[in-house]
Design a protein around this motif. Structure first.
Motif, PDB file in Angstrom:
ATOM      1  N   ALA A 123       0.894  -1.019  -0.045  1.00 30.30           N
ATOM      2  CA  ALA A 123      -0.085  -0.094  -0.054  1.00 30.30           C
ATOM      3  C   ALA A 123       1.002   1.356   0.031  1.00 30.30           C
ATOM      4  O   ALA A 123       0.628   2.218  -0.745  1.00 30.30           O
ATOM      5  CB  ALA A 123      -1.088   0.273   1.284  1.00 30.30           C
TER       6      ALA A 123
ATOM      7  N   ARG B 267      -7.239  -8.852  -4.492  1.00 28.32           N
ATOM      8  CA  ARG B 267      -7.958  -8.493  -3.297  1.00 28.32           C
ATOM      9  C   ARG B 267      -7.419  -7.298  -2.889  1.00 28.32           C
ATOM     10  O   ARG B 267      -7.920  -6.137  -2.502  1.00 28.32           O
ATOM     11  CB  ARG B 267      -7.990  -9.600  -2.368  1.00 28.32           C
ATOM     12  CG  ARG B 267      -9.367 -10.790  -2.535  1.00 28.32           C
ATOM     13  CD  ARG B 267      -9.465 -11.680  -1.417  1.00 28.32           C
ATOM     14  NE  ARG B 267      -8.184 -12.325  -1.261  1.00 28.32           N
ATOM     15  CZ  ARG B 267      -8.194 -13.727  -1.406  1.00 28.32           C
ATOM     16  NH1 ARG B 267      -9.074 -14.228  -2.103  1.00 28.32           N
ATOM     17  NH2 ARG B 267      -7.241 -14.388  -1.191  1.00 28.32           N
ATOM     18  N   PHE B 268      -6.116  -7.355  -2.831  1.00 29.92           N
ATOM     19  CA  PHE B 268      -5.411  -6.177  -2.538  1.00 29.92           C
ATOM     20  C   PHE B 268      -5.547  -4.833  -3.318  1.00 29.92           C
ATOM     21  O   PHE B 268      -5.722  -3.677  -2.940  1.00 29.92           O
ATOM     22  CB  PHE B 268      -3.818  -6.420  -2.411  1.00 29.92           C
ATOM     23  CG  PHE B 268      -2.675  -5.391  -2.396  1.00 29.92           C
ATOM     24  CD1 PHE B 268      -2.752  -4.594  -1.354  1.00 29.92           C
ATOM     25  CD2 PHE B 268      -2.276  -4.502  -3.620  1.00 29.92           C
ATOM     26  CE1 PHE B 268      -1.882  -3.185  -1.371  1.00 29.92           C
ATOM     27  CE2 PHE B 268      -1.270  -3.439  -3.439  1.00 29.92           C
ATOM     28  CZ  PHE B 268      -1.230  -2.902  -2.196  1.00 29.92           C
ATOM     29  N   TYR B 269      -5.615  -5.120  -4.706  1.00 29.32           N
ATOM     30  CA  TYR B 269      -5.809  -3.822  -5.525  1.00 29.32           C
ATOM     31  C   TYR B 269      -7.255  -3.235  -5.399  1.00 29.32           C
ATOM     32  O   TYR B 269      -7.541  -2.241  -5.369  1.00 29.32           O
ATOM     33  CB  TYR B 269      -5.425  -4.231  -6.958  1.00 29.32           C
ATOM     34  CG  TYR B 269      -3.982  -4.444  -7.367  1.00 29.32           C
ATOM     35  CD1 TYR B 269      -3.014  -3.542  -6.979  1.00 29.32           C
ATOM     36  CD2 TYR B 269      -3.536  -5.614  -7.587  1.00 29.32           C
ATOM     37  CE1 TYR B 269      -1.621  -3.463  -7.177  1.00 29.32           C
ATOM     38  CE2 TYR B 269      -2.294  -5.723  -7.878  1.00 29.32           C
ATOM     39  CZ  TYR B 269      -1.350  -4.687  -7.511  1.00 29.32           C
ATOM     40  OH  TYR B 269      -0.064  -4.769  -7.743  1.00 29.32           O
ATOM     41  N   ALA B 270      -8.255  -4.263  -5.210  1.00 29.59           N
ATOM     42  CA  ALA B 270      -9.662  -3.944  -5.120  1.00 29.59           C
ATOM     43  C   ALA B 270      -9.706  -2.979  -3.863  1.00 29.59           C
ATOM     44  O   ALA B 270     -10.648  -2.080  -3.534  1.00 29.59           O
ATOM     45  CB  ALA B 270     -10.456  -5.142  -4.805  1.00 29.59           C
ATOM     46  N   ARG B 271      -8.977  -3.437  -2.604  1.00 31.70           N
ATOM     47  CA  ARG B 271      -9.210  -2.578  -1.354  1.00 31.70           C
ATOM     48  C   ARG B 271      -8.617  -1.455  -1.562  1.00 31.70           C
ATOM     49  O   ARG B 271      -9.137  -0.519  -0.857  1.00 31.70           O
ATOM     50  CB  ARG B 271      -8.087  -3.321  -0.307  1.00 31.70           C
ATOM     51  CG  ARG B 271      -9.033  -4.338   0.487  1.00 31.70           C
ATOM     52  CD  ARG B 271      -8.321  -5.048   1.611  1.00 31.70           C
ATOM     53  NE  ARG B 271      -6.962  -5.269   1.586  1.00 31.70           N
ATOM     54  CZ  ARG B 271      -6.436  -6.539   1.090  1.00 31.70           C
ATOM     55  NH1 ARG B 271      -7.067  -7.182   1.000  1.00 31.70           N
ATOM     56  NH2 ARG B 271      -4.976  -6.453   1.206  1.00 31.70           N
ATOM     57  N   ILE B 272      -7.611  -1.040  -2.532  1.00 30.54           N
ATOM     58  CA  ILE B 272      -7.111   0.142  -2.605  1.00 30.54           C
ATOM     59  C   ILE B 272      -7.663   1.167  -3.873  1.00 30.54           C
ATOM     60  O   ILE B 272      -7.174   2.028  -3.855  1.00 30.54           O
ATOM     61  CB  ILE B 272      -5.468   0.149  -2.423  1.00 30.54           C
ATOM     62  CG1 ILE B 272      -4.941  -0.503  -3.826  1.00 30.54           C
ATOM     63  CG2 ILE B 272      -5.017  -0.369  -1.196  1.00 30.54           C
ATOM     64  CD1 ILE B 272      -3.481  -0.447  -3.815  1.00 30.54           C
TER      65      ILE B 272
END
Length: 143
Positions: free
Chosen positions: A93, A124-129
């Motif tokens: 992040a 999932r990481f990219y969707a969260r940010i």
């Protein structure tokens, strides 16, 4: 842990090779030092590593691309990798936030990245940010 984000140097080559291997790109040791020098000299490329306690834990590579049909450029994250043992600590992040700041400084209208279908955790990481899926990515190998 708050890693330092810094410009990579040739001494980081072994750590970057390992990160690239973890990302699915083995064999970079044969050319990584040359590529680091070339990207360092390229006006539309930026690299950063995340380092904590003298250990490189992540790497990001950006490219800035002009657009023909739109008035502003876009930023592409070509590579973003955090060491397997350091994932979930906020390093990815932090690297992405740096990328966004650089894209804004260059007046880009968006950031793009490509992430293989098998990288479910990365998705999932990219969707969260804040990244949205934009399906259909085509490749033609020239190898």
């Amino acid at each position: 842990m708050t890693p330092l984000l810094r410009h990579p140097h040739v001494g980081d080559a072994p750590a970057i090779v390992e990160l690239l291997a973890q990302l699915g790109y083995p064999g970079a040791e044969a050319f990584i030092e040359r590529r680091l020098r070339e990207l360092d000299e390229h006006p539309d490329a930026l690299l950063r590593v995340a380092e904590a306690d003298g250990v490189v834990l992540g790497v990001i590579s950006l490219h800035f691309l002009p657009q023909l049909a739109l008035p502003r450029d876009f930023c592409r994250i070509a590579y973003l990798c955090v060491a397997e043992g350091a994932r979930g600590l906020g390093i990815g992040a932090r690297l992405e936030a740096w990328a966004e700041a650089q894209a804004r400084l260059r007046d880009c209208d968006r950031i793009e990245l490509h992430s293989g279908v098998r990288r479910v955790d990365a998705h999932r990481f990219y969707a969260r940010i804040g990244y949205a899926e934009s399906p259909k990515y085509l490749v033609k190998s020239l190898a």
